[in-house]
Scaffold this motif. Structure first.
Motif, PDB file in Angstrom:
ATOM      1  N   TRP A  33       0.835  -1.201   0.000  1.00 44.72           N
ATOM      2  CA  TRP A  33       0.000   0.000   0.000  1.00 44.72           C
ATOM      3  C   TRP A  33       0.872   1.254   0.000  1.00 44.72           C
ATOM      4  O   TRP A  33       0.619   2.200  -0.757  1.00 44.72           O
ATOM      5  CB  TRP A  33      -0.913  -0.022   1.220  1.00 44.72           C
ATOM      6  CG  TRP A  33      -1.941   1.070   1.268  1.00 44.72           C
ATOM      7  CD1 TRP A  33      -3.213   1.015   0.766  1.00 44.72           C
ATOM      8  CD2 TRP A  33      -1.802   2.368   1.855  1.00 44.72           C
ATOM      9  NE1 TRP A  33      -3.863   2.209   1.003  1.00 44.72           N
ATOM     10  CE2 TRP A  33      -3.034   3.061   1.668  1.00 44.72           C
ATOM     11  CE3 TRP A  33      -0.763   3.017   2.515  1.00 44.72           C
ATOM     12  CZ2 TRP A  33      -3.235   4.364   2.124  1.00 44.72           C
ATOM     13  CZ3 TRP A  33      -0.959   4.329   2.962  1.00 44.72           C
ATOM     14  CH2 TRP A  33      -2.179   4.980   2.772  1.00 44.72           C
ATOM     15  N   LEU A  34       1.912   1.243   0.825  1.00 37.72           N
ATOM     16  CA  LEU A  34       2.803   2.405   0.907  1.00 37.72           C
ATOM     17  C   LEU A  34       3.611   2.584  -0.383  1.00 37.72           C
ATOM     18  O   LEU A  34       3.797   3.711  -0.856  1.00 37.72           O
ATOM     19  CB  LEU A  34       3.751   2.257   2.105  1.00 37.72           C
ATOM     20  CG  LEU A  34       3.102   2.441   3.482  1.00 37.72           C
ATOM     21  CD1 LEU A  34       4.052   1.993   4.586  1.00 37.72           C
ATOM     22  CD2 LEU A  34       2.690   3.898   3.700  1.00 37.72           C
ATOM     23  N   LYS A  37       1.653   4.346  -2.820  1.00 36.83           N
ATOM     24  CA  LYS A  37       1.322   5.726  -2.482  1.00 36.83           C
ATOM     25  C   LYS A  37       2.482   6.701  -2.708  1.00 36.83           C
ATOM     26  O   LYS A  37       2.267   7.918  -2.712  1.00 36.83           O
ATOM     27  CB  LYS A  37       0.897   5.812  -1.011  1.00 36.83           C
ATOM     28  CG  LYS A  37      -0.472   5.222  -0.710  1.00 36.83           C
ATOM     29  CD  LYS A  37      -1.576   6.105  -1.256  1.00 36.83           C
ATOM     30  CE  LYS A  37      -2.951   5.555  -0.921  1.00 36.83           C
ATOM     31  NZ  LYS A  37      -4.036   6.410  -1.461  1.00 36.83           N
ATOM     32  N   THR A  38       3.701   6.190  -2.831  1.00 36.27           N
ATOM     33  CA  THR A  38       4.856   7.071  -2.958  1.00 36.27           C
ATOM     34  C   THR A  38       5.796   6.575  -4.045  1.00 36.27           C
ATOM     35  O   THR A  38       5.922   5.368  -4.262  1.00 36.27           O
ATOM     36  CB  THR A  38       5.622   7.177  -1.618  1.00 36.27           C
ATOM     37  OG1 THR A  38       6.798   7.969  -1.798  1.00 36.27           O
ATOM     38  CG2 THR A  38       6.031   5.808  -1.091  1.00 36.27           C
ATOM     39  N   GLU A  63       6.643  13.580   1.159  1.00 35.57           N
ATOM     40  CA  GLU A  63       5.315  12.990   1.046  1.00 35.57           C
ATOM     41  C   GLU A  63       4.949  12.459   2.421  1.00 35.57           C
ATOM     42  O   GLU A  63       5.529  11.477   2.881  1.00 35.57           O
ATOM     43  CB  GLU A  63       5.299  11.852   0.023  1.00 35.57           C
ATOM     44  CG  GLU A  63       5.632  12.267  -1.401  1.00 35.57           C
ATOM     45  CD  GLU A  63       5.721  11.061  -2.321  1.00 35.57           C
ATOM     46  OE1 GLU A  63       4.695  10.686  -2.914  1.00 35.57           O
ATOM     47  OE2 GLU A  63       6.825  10.481  -2.432  1.00 35.57           O
ATOM     48  N   ILE A  65       2.286  10.883   5.148  1.00 32.69           N
ATOM     49  CA  ILE A  65       1.081  10.053   5.239  1.00 32.69           C
ATOM     50  C   ILE A  65       0.746   9.865   6.722  1.00 32.69           C
ATOM     51  O   ILE A  65       1.602   9.455   7.515  1.00 32.69           O
ATOM     52  CB  ILE A  65       1.298   8.674   4.574  1.00 32.69           C
ATOM     53  CG1 ILE A  65       1.734   8.841   3.113  1.00 32.69           C
ATOM     54  CG2 ILE A  65       0.030   7.837   4.659  1.00 32.69           C
ATOM     55  CD1 ILE A  65       2.123   7.549   2.423  1.00 32.69           C
ATOM     56  N   ASP A  69      -4.173   6.742   8.284  1.00 35.68           N
ATOM     57  CA  ASP A  69      -4.581   6.378   6.926  1.00 35.68           C
ATOM     58  C   ASP A  69      -3.932   5.085   6.431  1.00 35.68           C
ATOM     59  O   ASP A  69      -4.314   4.568   5.382  1.00 35.68           O
ATOM     60  CB  ASP A  69      -4.217   7.507   5.945  1.00 35.68           C
ATOM     61  CG  ASP A  69      -5.031   8.774   6.180  1.00 35.68           C
ATOM     62  OD1 ASP A  69      -6.111   8.674   6.775  1.00 35.68           O
ATOM     63  OD2 ASP A  69      -4.555   9.861   5.788  1.00 35.68           O
ATOM     64  N   ILE A  70      -2.945   4.578   7.164  1.00 39.26           N
ATOM     65  CA  ILE A  70      -2.153   3.435   6.703  1.00 39.26           C
ATOM     66  C   ILE A  70      -2.783   2.134   7.209  1.00 39.26           C
ATOM     67  O   ILE A  70      -3.014   1.989   8.421  1.00 39.26           O
ATOM     68  CB  ILE A  70      -0.695   3.537   7.188  1.00 39.26           C
ATOM     69  CG1 ILE A  70      -0.079   4.862   6.728  1.00 39.26           C
ATOM     70  CG2 ILE A  70       0.128   2.364   6.673  1.00 39.26           C
ATOM     71  CD1 ILE A  70       1.307   5.122   7.307  1.00 39.26           C
TER      72      ILE A  70
END
Length: 306
Positions: A33-34, A37-38, A63, A65, A69-70
């Motif tokens: 997921w991370l 996102k980046t 960036e 987060i 949200d994680i």
């Protein structure tokens, strides 16, 4: 029985895993997921302790987060811990910074406290830099000193509190990992050399960090006891993350910012408090920021990580 229902045995296995740790799939879910996102692909993870979160503000191409949200991530509840994961570059080095860590005294089991470290490992991180605010037990230490951690004493571990308790997953590391080399010797040497270059040699130390459970500060008798055991500084964090990092084969470098002198005299009027720790961290953190920023580009890739 529908194809989606679980057998009692499967439910019991999942319940047991939840009691002692995350599944490999949950670590992988968060890492993936991370990564989605980046664009940053960090090689170094920096865990920032109380009052030291400002380092993440210096990052280029930031960036941020929120922990909330994680997927699967715990939440930081301590004043002075922002609760953000920040990706970017520090002096050109791709990094991920934890603005706030997790602690056993927040009510988290240690496998939750250390969750981010295995996620970083799955993201490709090969080196972990841990920082903390600590009380100085060594009578030669002064407030504002920076101690390069050369070893630790894991007091909760003596009572059976260890992040590796439970089923071992060989995909992360062996059942019985060695930690006699927990803090990388070459990185410690580099840190002291960089401190010398910055003109900070007079405040640079190298010593043993002792971890306690908290959240109360130590009694006078405990401070005297820990100092006699060989501890130079004492705090309530760091060691669980280091154990898990070494279990994964990651290199570790640790810094303790000495924010207060441990009270070891019954005639003393001094009393440790968290606000004092935060204020001292704020005043001294600029030096730590310069040290870490200068140091990071000189950390070579860790070829021992699988």
């Amino acid at each position: 029985m529908s194809k989606h229902s679980k057998t009692p045995q499967k439910e019991q296995q999942e319940k047991e895993q939840k009691r002692t740790g995350y599944t490999y799939e949950e670590y992988k879910e968060t890492a993936d997921w991370l990564l989605a996102k980046t664009k940053c692909r960090p090689s170094v993870a920096v865990v920032l302790g109380s009052g030291l979160g400002g380092l993440a503000e210096l990052m280029e191409d930031r960036e941020a987060i929120k922990y909330s949200d994680i997927p699967n991530f715990p939440q930081s509840t301590v004043h002075g811990h922002a609760g953000h994961l920040v990706f970017g570059k520090l002096n050109g080095k791709p990094c991920v910074c934890m603005q706030g860590r997790f602690h056993m005294y927040e009510g988290y089991p240690l496998w939750k406290v250390t969750f981010p470290i295995r996620v970083f490992h799955l993201m490709g991180v090969d080196t972990v830099l841990v920082t903390n605010a600590a009380g100085g037990l060594n009578q030669d230490y002064k407030v504002g000193d920076i101690m390069v951690i050369k070893d630790h004493i894991n007091m909760p571990g003596f009572a059976g509190q260890n992040p590796l308790i439970g089923r071992n997953d060989e995909r992360f590391g062996p059942r019985f990992p060695a930690v006699s080399d927990a803090y990388d010797k070459s990185l410690r040497k580099l840190a002291l050399a960089v401190g010398q270059e910055l003109g900070c040699a007079r405040i640079m130390r190298e010593g043993v960090y002792c971890s306690l459970g908290g959240p109360n500060y130590e009694t006078i008798a405990e401070c005297v006891f820990l100092n006699r055991l060989g501890a130079d500084a004492v705090g309530m964090s760091t060691v669980p993350e280091v154990i898990v990092a070494r279990h994964c084969g990651l290199r570790v470098l640790g810094f303790s910012l000495i924010t207060n002198k441990a009270v070891m005299d019954y005639d003393s009027e001094e009393v440790a408090n968290h606000e004092e720790v935060l204020q001292t961290s704020k005043a001294s953190s600029k030096i730590m920021e310069k040290l870490v920023t200068r140091l990071l580009p000189r950390i070579e890739p860790n070829n021992n990580v699988v």
